[in-house]
Design a protein around this motif. Structure first.
Motif, PDB file in Angstrom:
ATOM      1  N   GLU A  29      -1.473  -8.505 -10.740  1.00  0.00           N
ATOM      2  CA  GLU A  29      -0.828  -7.614  -9.773  1.00  0.00           C
ATOM      3  C   GLU A  29      -1.587  -7.597  -8.452  1.00  0.00           C
ATOM      4  OE1 GLU A  29       0.595  -3.792 -11.087  1.00  0.00           O
ATOM      5  OE2 GLU A  29       0.329  -4.396 -13.183  1.00  0.00           O
ATOM      6  N   ASP A  32       0.089  -2.907  -2.812  1.00  0.00           N
ATOM      7  CA  ASP A  32       0.602  -2.903  -1.438  1.00  0.00           C
ATOM      8  C   ASP A  32      -0.386  -3.541  -0.470  1.00  0.00           C
ATOM      9  OD1 ASP A  32       2.964  -1.673  -2.094  1.00  0.00           O
ATOM     10  OD2 ASP A  32       2.403   0.301  -1.337  1.00  0.00           O
ATOM     11  N   HIS A  51       7.812  -5.940  -4.724  1.00  0.00           N
ATOM     12  CA  HIS A  51       8.229  -4.576  -4.414  1.00  0.00           C
ATOM     13  C   HIS A  51       8.120  -4.408  -2.895  1.00  0.00           C
ATOM     14  CE1 HIS A  51       9.003  -0.349  -4.995  1.00  0.00           C
ATOM     15  NE2 HIS A  51       8.079  -0.122  -4.079  1.00  0.00           N
ATOM     16  N   SER A  55      12.357  -1.130  -3.280  1.00  0.00           N
ATOM     17  CA  SER A  55      13.063  -1.766  -4.395  1.00  0.00           C
ATOM     18  C   SER A  55      12.321  -3.015  -4.863  1.00  0.00           C
ATOM     19  CB  SER A  55      14.503  -2.113  -4.001  1.00  0.00           C
ATOM     20  OG  SER A  55      14.507  -3.064  -2.975  1.00  0.00           O
ATOM     21  N   ASP A  56      12.665  -3.451  -6.064  1.00  0.00           N
ATOM     22  CA  ASP A  56      12.056  -4.635  -6.662  1.00  0.00           C
ATOM     23  C   ASP A  56      13.028  -5.802  -6.641  1.00  0.00           C
ATOM     24  OD1 ASP A  56       9.771  -3.213  -7.274  1.00  0.00           O
ATOM     25  OD2 ASP A  56      10.405  -2.758  -9.327  1.00  0.00           O
ATOM     26  N   SER A  57      12.493  -6.996  -6.372  1.00  0.00           N
ATOM     27  CA  SER A  57      13.276  -8.231  -6.423  1.00  0.00           C
ATOM     28  C   SER A  57      12.519  -9.234  -7.275  1.00  0.00           C
ATOM     29  CB  SER A  57      13.464  -8.818  -5.021  1.00  0.00           C
ATOM     30  OG  SER A  57      14.155  -7.931  -4.193  1.00  0.00           O
ATOM     31  N   HIS A  73       4.203  -4.883   1.165  1.00  0.00           N
ATOM     32  CA  HIS A  73       4.819  -5.350  -0.073  1.00  0.00           C
ATOM     33  C   HIS A  73       3.762  -5.432  -1.171  1.00  0.00           C
ATOM     34  CE1 HIS A  73       3.248  -8.953   1.909  1.00  0.00           C
ATOM     35  NE2 HIS A  73       3.159  -9.511   0.695  1.00  0.00           N
TER      36      HIS A  73
END
Length: 90
Positions: A29, A32, A51, A55-57, A73
């Motif tokens: 991970e 931000d 993120h 929202s998440d893509s 992000h």
């Protein structure tokens, strides 16, 4: 399968003067953060979740996402790891 050399050629043609290759482990991970340059991320193998803007893509092989400078992000690498390219341009 995504042809990495074709992707690199296209990035250079499109003005991305620096190209990074990343091969991240499953579940890794990146909280931000931002970058100082325009960036484009292109997944070659595996998947990851971005993120951004609340929202998440999920990006899979062949998917790409553009980040303008200073765009906040976060990234989470999928269960099989992810190999991807990031192109930078001013």
């Amino acid at each position: 399968m995504v042809d990495i050399e074709n992707v690199k050629t296209r990035l250079l043609r499109d003005g991305y003067t620096v190209i990074h290759e990343y091969d991240d482990r499953a579940g890794e991970e990146f909280p931000d953060h931002t970058h100082d340059t325009n960036q484009i991320l292109i997944v070659i193998r595996g998947d990851l979740v971005i993120h951004m803007d609340g929202s998440d893509s999920t990006l899979k092989p062949g998917d790409e996402l553009f980040f303008p400078p200073q765009k906040v992000h976060a990234v989470k690498i999928g269960p099989d790891g992810c190999f991807y390219l990031v192109g930078e341009k001013s």
